[in-house]
Motif scaffolding. Sequence first.
Motif, short mmCIF file in Angstrom:
data_model
loop_
_atom_site.label_atom_id
_atom_site.label_comp_id
_atom_site.label_asym_id
_atom_site.label_seq_id
_atom_site.Cartn_x
_atom_site.Cartn_y
_atom_site.Cartn_z
N GLN A 11 0.38 -1.47 26.78
CA GLN A 11 0.98 -2.20 25.91
C GLN A 11 1.93 -1.31 24.81
N LYS A 12 2.60 -1.59 24.30
CA LYS A 12 3.51 -1.05 23.18
C LYS A 12 2.49 -0.29 22.06
N ASN A 13 1.58 -1.10 21.71
CA ASN A 13 0.58 -0.54 20.73
C ASN A 13 -0.31 0.75 21.31
N GLY A 14 -0.37 0.66 22.68
CA GLY A 14 -1.25 1.72 23.29
C GLY A 14 -2.93 1.32 23.43
N TRP A 15 -3.20 0.14 22.97
CA TRP A 15 -4.46 -0.31 23.13
C TRP A 15 -4.34 -1.17 24.38
N ASN A 17 -6.37 -4.59 26.40
CA ASN A 17 -6.46 -5.95 26.06
C ASN A 17 -7.25 -6.57 27.26
#
Length: 144
Positions: A11-15, A17
């Motif tokens: 994901q773009k945020n690196g986390w 899901n």
Amino acid sequence: MGQLAPATCIQKNGWINSELFLDWLHHFQKHAKPTKSDPILLVVDNCLSHISIEAYNFCRANHIHMVSLPPHTSGNFQPLDLTFFSPFKNALYREYDLYLTSTGHEKITDYDLAELLNKAFMKVATMEKAVSGFRCSGIYPPRS
């Protein structure tokens, strides 16, 4: 779902899901090949993405017994943190010092790093350390 495609692995945020975790579980099951007679214990941290009915149902149907560690305790239960990473870090620092001393304090480049990491790893990576880490964390059952 069930296929790890490069475009969907991050994901773009690196986390992570829940959807990515479920994709990872499919990948894990495919390669680990758990069976009813040879199930697998998967120890995860208490990340919300690891806790979903879809993940639970997939694990149950595929002989994966997932245990989630209590919040803020994963550092106490991670076998490598307990017995490997500290000695590895110390061995790596020794390799850095040896390199710098032998080269007249030349800068360590990306090209040197792999060799230094390998030397340190080969000095400390043992099966005994791995088993000891699981024993210290309480994950590995004591011998009777």
